[in-house]
Design a protein around this motif. Sequence first.
Motif, PDB file in Angstrom:
ATOM      1  N   MET A  82       0.832  -1.208   0.000  1.00 37.45           N
ATOM      2  CA  MET A  82       0.000   0.000   0.000  1.00 37.45           C
ATOM      3  C   MET A  82       0.866   1.258   0.000  1.00 37.45           C
ATOM      4  O   MET A  82       0.581   2.213  -0.719  1.00 37.45           O
ATOM      5  CB  MET A  82      -0.920  -0.002   1.224  1.00 37.45           C
ATOM      6  CG  MET A  82      -1.993  -1.072   1.218  1.00 37.45           C
ATOM      7  SD  MET A  82      -2.887  -1.150   2.796  1.00 37.45           S
ATOM      8  CE  MET A  82      -3.591   0.506   2.883  1.00 37.45           C
ATOM      9  N   ARG A  83       1.926   1.245   0.822  1.00 40.26           N
ATOM     10  CA  ARG A  83       2.798   2.430   0.930  1.00 40.26           C
ATOM     11  C   ARG A  83       3.511   2.701  -0.383  1.00 40.26           C
ATOM     12  O   ARG A  83       3.837   3.866  -0.690  1.00 40.26           O
ATOM     13  CB  ARG A  83       3.825   2.191   2.034  1.00 40.26           C
ATOM     14  CG  ARG A  83       4.606   3.436   2.426  1.00 40.26           C
ATOM     15  CD  ARG A  83       3.747   4.367   3.248  1.00 40.26           C
ATOM     16  NE  ARG A  83       4.493   5.518   3.692  1.00 40.26           N
ATOM     17  CZ  ARG A  83       4.625   6.653   3.015  1.00 40.26           C
ATOM     18  NH1 ARG A  83       4.044   6.791   1.834  1.00 40.26           N
ATOM     19  NH2 ARG A  83       5.323   7.657   3.498  1.00 40.26           N
ATOM     20  N   SER A  84       3.768   1.640  -1.166  1.00 43.03           N
ATOM     21  CA  SER A  84       4.461   1.800  -2.445  1.00 43.03           C
ATOM     22  C   SER A  84       3.502   2.067  -3.594  1.00 43.03           C
ATOM     23  O   SER A  84       3.952   2.234  -4.732  1.00 43.03           O
ATOM     24  CB  SER A  84       5.280   0.535  -2.750  1.00 43.03           C
ATOM     25  OG  SER A  84       6.198   0.251  -1.708  1.00 43.03           O
ATOM     26  N   SER A  85       2.213   2.114  -3.294  1.00 49.73           N
ATOM     27  CA  SER A  85       1.211   2.300  -4.337  1.00 49.73           C
ATOM     28  C   SER A  85       1.267   3.715  -4.917  1.00 49.73           C
ATOM     29  O   SER A  85       1.630   4.683  -4.227  1.00 49.73           O
ATOM     30  CB  SER A  85      -0.183   2.017  -3.771  1.00 49.73           C
ATOM     31  OG  SER A  85      -1.180   2.313  -4.731  1.00 49.73           O
ATOM     32  N   ASN A  86       0.909   3.817  -6.187  1.00 47.91           N
ATOM     33  CA  ASN A  86       0.821   5.130  -6.830  1.00 47.91           C
ATOM     34  C   ASN A  86      -0.504   5.824  -6.542  1.00 47.91           C
ATOM     35  O   ASN A  86      -0.685   6.976  -6.922  1.00 47.91           O
ATOM     36  CB  ASN A  86       0.990   4.967  -8.349  1.00 47.91           C
ATOM     37  CG  ASN A  86       2.396   4.499  -8.718  1.00 47.91           C
ATOM     38  OD1 ASN A  86       3.374   4.887  -8.079  1.00 47.91           O
ATOM     39  ND2 ASN A  86       2.497   3.660  -9.741  1.00 47.91           N
ATOM     40  N   ILE A  87      -1.426   5.122  -5.909  1.00 45.21           N
ATOM     41  CA  ILE A  87      -2.715   5.711  -5.540  1.00 45.21           C
ATOM     42  C   ILE A  87      -2.515   6.469  -4.234  1.00 45.21           C
ATOM     43  O   ILE A  87      -2.250   5.872  -3.191  1.00 45.21           O
ATOM     44  CB  ILE A  87      -3.788   4.620  -5.389  1.00 45.21           C
ATOM     45  CG1 ILE A  87      -3.902   3.806  -6.687  1.00 45.21           C
ATOM     46  CG2 ILE A  87      -5.133   5.231  -5.039  1.00 45.21           C
ATOM     47  CD1 ILE A  87      -4.837   2.633  -6.587  1.00 45.21           C
ATOM     48  N   LYS A  88      -2.614   7.759  -4.269  1.00 44.29           N
ATOM     49  CA  LYS A  88      -2.269   8.616  -3.134  1.00 44.29           C
ATOM     50  C   LYS A  88      -3.030   8.282  -1.856  1.00 44.29           C
ATOM     51  O   LYS A  88      -2.414   8.193  -0.777  1.00 44.29           O
ATOM     52  CB  LYS A  88      -2.493  10.086  -3.512  1.00 44.29           C
ATOM     53  CG  LYS A  88      -1.583  10.592  -4.622  1.00 44.29           C
ATOM     54  CD  LYS A  88      -0.126  10.595  -4.189  1.00 44.29           C
ATOM     55  CE  LYS A  88       0.767  11.200  -5.273  1.00 44.29           C
ATOM     56  NZ  LYS A  88       2.187  11.188  -4.881  1.00 44.29           N
ATOM     57  N   PRO A  89      -4.379   8.118  -1.881  1.00 39.92           N
ATOM     58  CA  PRO A  89      -5.086   7.823  -0.624  1.00 39.92           C
ATOM     59  C   PRO A  89      -4.625   6.516   0.017  1.00 39.92           C
ATOM     60  O   PRO A  89      -4.522   6.418   1.243  1.00 39.92           O
ATOM     61  CB  PRO A  89      -6.558   7.747  -1.053  1.00 39.92           C
ATOM     62  CG  PRO A  89      -6.631   8.508  -2.323  1.00 39.92           C
ATOM     63  CD  PRO A  89      -5.324   8.289  -2.998  1.00 39.92           C
ATOM     64  N   VAL A  90      -4.350   5.514  -0.807  1.00 42.81           N
ATOM     65  CA  VAL A  90      -3.881   4.226  -0.277  1.00 42.81           C
ATOM     66  C   VAL A  90      -2.512   4.382   0.372  1.00 42.81           C
ATOM     67  O   VAL A  90      -2.265   3.907   1.488  1.00 42.81           O
ATOM     68  CB  VAL A  90      -3.841   3.176  -1.406  1.00 42.81           C
ATOM     69  CG1 VAL A  90      -3.220   1.880  -0.902  1.00 42.81           C
ATOM     70  CG2 VAL A  90      -5.239   2.912  -1.945  1.00 42.81           C
TER      71      VAL A  90
END
Length: 231
Positions: A82-90
């Motif tokens: 999740m922390r490495s996700s490109n989706i900002k809220p996640v």
Amino acid sequence: MDPALKPRLRRRSTFEYVAWVVCSLVGLGILVSVSTNPNFKWGVVAKYFTHESIVRGLMLTIFLTLASMALGTLLGLALAVMRSSNIKPVAATAGVYITLFRGTPVLVQLIFWFNVAALYPNLSIGIPFTDIGTAIDVNALMAPITAALVGLTLNQAAYMAEIIRGGFTSVGKGQIEAADSLGMSAGMKMRKVIIPQAMPSIIPATGNQFIGMFKETSLVSVLGVAELLQS
């Protein structure tokens, strides 16, 4: 063997020999002092070291360590993804979790989960806006051993998330680009490329966390859990 591959011999200095002698004498002195001090009562220690309560406490300590590490690693992996996700809220949600649980003392977290029933005495799990659900008595659920396991797991997950994410960043950018060029999905890229190559960086730090968790279990004694320290 190629002479260039042979290990180089290092000449020992006089200071190194002196250091060996001094350290050996200090260690011997401490050993003699501890072994001959009657206040330690080594006979009593030997008698009770394998007592049933001590063994039971040790088993509980090992259980808490293994369970917290296993659950914390799984949750930490999810948080790292999740922390490495490109989706900002996640990514932001995972970042807040990691910051919160790494930024507060473990003892405070354990006491909070042990007393969480004072804030939420009853919870209901079901479908929102319907009568379908199951009521949970939090006070009965959050026994000392449960609170200890929850507190240690959630805290461990925050640290493991950063360890795993650090391992992710150690994978070369070219490897990820190669996986993208092969048309791998995000999940396949994570399983086949990133995680296997990140393991050499993750495993040593995880070993350190395991040792730390084994020692941190002593904190659950404040909840009345009869682990090794309390025993």
